[in-house]
Write a protein that holds these residues in place. Structure first.
Motif, short mmCIF file in Angstrom:
data_model
loop_
_atom_site.label_atom_id
_atom_site.label_comp_id
_atom_site.label_asym_id
_atom_site.label_seq_id
_atom_site.Cartn_x
_atom_site.Cartn_y
_atom_site.Cartn_z
N LYS A 84 -8.79 7.98 -1.58
CA LYS A 84 -8.63 6.70 -1.46
C LYS A 84 -7.21 5.73 -1.52
N SER A 85 -7.21 4.66 -1.08
CA SER A 85 -5.97 3.92 -1.12
C SER A 85 -5.28 3.51 -2.40
N TYR A 86 -4.19 3.72 -2.28
CA TYR A 86 -3.28 3.33 -3.65
C TYR A 86 -2.62 2.02 -3.29
N LEU A 124 8.37 10.22 -0.67
CA LEU A 124 7.25 10.63 -1.44
C LEU A 124 7.93 12.11 -1.93
N GLU A 148 0.85 -1.31 -0.04
CA GLU A 148 0.06 -0.16 -0.15
C GLU A 148 1.03 1.32 -0.02
N ILE A 149 0.38 2.06 -0.59
CA ILE A 149 1.40 3.50 -0.58
C ILE A 149 0.75 4.51 -0.17
N SER A 150 1.75 5.26 0.65
CA SER A 150 1.53 6.41 1.54
C SER A 150 1.36 7.73 0.80
N ILE A 151 -0.03 8.00 0.60
CA ILE A 151 -0.22 8.99 -0.18
C ILE A 151 -1.44 9.53 0.65
N ASN A 152 -1.46 10.71 0.97
CA ASN A 152 -2.59 11.37 1.44
C ASN A 152 -3.73 11.56 0.51
N LYS A 160 6.79 15.17 -4.06
CA LYS A 160 5.75 15.82 -4.83
C LYS A 160 6.48 16.77 -5.79
#
Lengths: 142, 142
Positions: free
Chosen positions: A82-84, A131, A75-79, A133
């Motif tokens: 939904k979950s990626y 991450l 699972e990727i930690s992105i805010n 951005k």
DNA sequence: AAACTATATTATAATTATTCTAAACTATTG
DNA sequence: CAATAGTTTAGAATAATTATAATATAGTTT
């Protein structure tokens, strides 16, 4: 390209029953050249489009979580709302393009080794994810 | 400790009207020794408990987003069912304790400088965040 | 291969976080 | 102090996810 029997073995080895649905999902997720990122919704859509088959949303959720628990997905930690998830389970990082909302793999050797000098006492490092951005110059920072 | 008039100035300077609600929220968020992490729910609860005052949830959402846009708050990229915000807007990283679901600041000089060799062409790096997931030894990896 | 048991699947309901809406309110400006 | 543009609000709407409980299937035992 993996064969169905290989998925069956893999599932059985990790204590998951190789059901019709799980095998279909394996096919969509792992029968590819390249790893990729997806949301549950993406996956449900892929199943419908590629295999012309309908698997209950609940099952898609269950299966993705089961696969994650077994280490077949990350699972990727992105805010985000939904979950990626990621079929690339190797240690690697991500770019997130704020203009397009796209998640892009960042090769591990694109970043020097990350050395955490002082960890929390009594805890073990489970993962280190960067991450990055990015956006075109004229965009707002997030 | 900041005074009310200072918050008023700060808000006005960034084009936000210093309303009763926004000032209350400033008090809860910024009248502290240490920076901290919170969810919208945490914040709404704090307002209720600390100030014994009720601000509509919608307003709390609006205000947090307004403050984020103005750079008074940062949103933290953790994959979770809810969004986490940080009153520490300096460049820094995080530990995430999977046992307790707690987010802990990771001092910037606890990690060597992160150098991205190849960025996406045409894009500018907006932020680089490291998330270090930790847990006691006997926990599952996330 | 029938019977049994444990596990999976399913449609649907429930829950939770967040955003939208539109009416009432308030700060600022002229 | 009236006009207006920005805010607040309760509650409805939406969207992602999880729970439920009935049905179906896989693996095991007889």
């Amino acid at each position: 390209m993996l064969k169905n029997s290989q998925f069956i073995d893999k599932l059985r080895q990790s204590g998951l029953r190789p059901t019709k649905q799980r095998l279909k999902i394996c096919e969509v997720l792992f029968n590819r050249e390249k790893t990729f990122h997806f949301t549950i919704n993406d996956l449900a859509k892929s199943i419908l489009e590629k295999l012309n088959e309908k698997i209950s949303l609940a099952t898609v959720y269950n299966t993705v979580h089961a696969f994650k628990k077994k280490g077949y997905l990350k699972e990727i930690s992105i805010n985000s709302d939904k979950s990626y998830f990621d079929t690339n389970i190797t240690n690697h990082h991500h770019f997130f393009d704020e203009d397009t909302n796209q998640l892009i793999d960042c090769d591990n050797d694109n970043i020097e080794n990350i050395n955490i000098k002082n960890n929390i006492t009594g805890k073990k490092v489970k993962s280190v994810e960067v991450l990055i951005k990015v956006a075109s110059d004229n965009q707002n920072q997030n």
